[in-house]
Scaffold this active site. Structure first.
Site, PDB file in Angstrom:
ATOM      1  N   CYS A 196       0.749  -1.223   0.053  1.00 34.90           N
ATOM      2  CA  CYS A 196       0.112  -0.050   0.173  1.00 34.90           C
ATOM      3  C   CYS A 196       0.817   1.328  -0.140  1.00 34.90           C
ATOM      4  CB  CYS A 196      -0.999  -0.146   1.354  1.00 34.90           C
ATOM      5  SG  CYS A 196      -1.620   1.555   1.615  1.00 34.90           S
ATOM      6  N   CYS A 200       0.239   3.884   2.817  1.00 39.74           N
ATOM      7  CA  CYS A 200       0.691   3.558   3.872  1.00 39.74           C
ATOM      8  C   CYS A 200       2.069   3.934   4.083  1.00 39.74           C
ATOM      9  CB  CYS A 200       0.353   1.906   4.101  1.00 39.74           C
ATOM     10  SG  CYS A 200      -1.369   1.529   4.050  1.00 39.74           S
TER      11      CYS A 200
END
Ligand code: ZN
Length: 146
Positions: A69, A72
């Site tokens: 991600c 993230c």
């Protein structure tokens, strides 16, 4: 008056009792000597998360993330910066939802990055989407009722 707080060690999960006026003095674990408030957010798996939720008197903020991600990974240094600002009033941890998928199901996580604020073992608030350090700190102050 000093209050004794239960602090779960991020390294060995031993339960420590620390007077509240010593929290800022960088206390270490009585069992393994690791710092109870490490400089960087610590990693959790589901078993460790359960121990922290059950046995720790300090509110806990968990960053649910995954290596694939991008947002993230962008948020990680911001989360660490917020940890530097708010520790030891708040504990900062990270949980890899790819490695520990049952946690994602348990908390019905549909999108990451997601931060969940826990206090006294209960979810207090959650927020999806990347945030900067200032946003994280402001969001916590708004949601933490103590
Ligand atoms: Zn320890």
């Amino acid at each position: 008056m000093t209050e004794m707080l239960h602090i779960v060690c991020p390294a060995c999960q031993a339960k420590n009792r620390v007077p509240d006026n010593r929290l800022a003095a960088n206390p270490s674990c009585g069992a393994c000597k690791a710092p109870l408030f490490p400089a960087a957010p610590f990693e959790l798996d589901e078993a460790k998360l359960n121990k922290h939720l059950k046995g720790d008197d300090i509110p806990l903020l968990v960053d649910f993330w995954a290596p694939w991600c991008g947002p993230c990974r962008m948020m990680a240094p911001m989360f660490a910066q917020a940890a530097g600002e708010m520790s030891p009033q708040l504990r900062f941890a990270k949980l890899d939802t790819e490695q520990h998928q049952t946690v994602g199901n348990r908390f019905q996580i549909r999108g990451i990055p997601l931060i969940i604020l826990f206090d006294k073992g209960q979810e207090v608030a959650r927020q999806a989407g990347a945030m900067d350090a200032r946003g994280i700190v402001a969001w916590v102050r708004q949601n933490l009722k103590r």
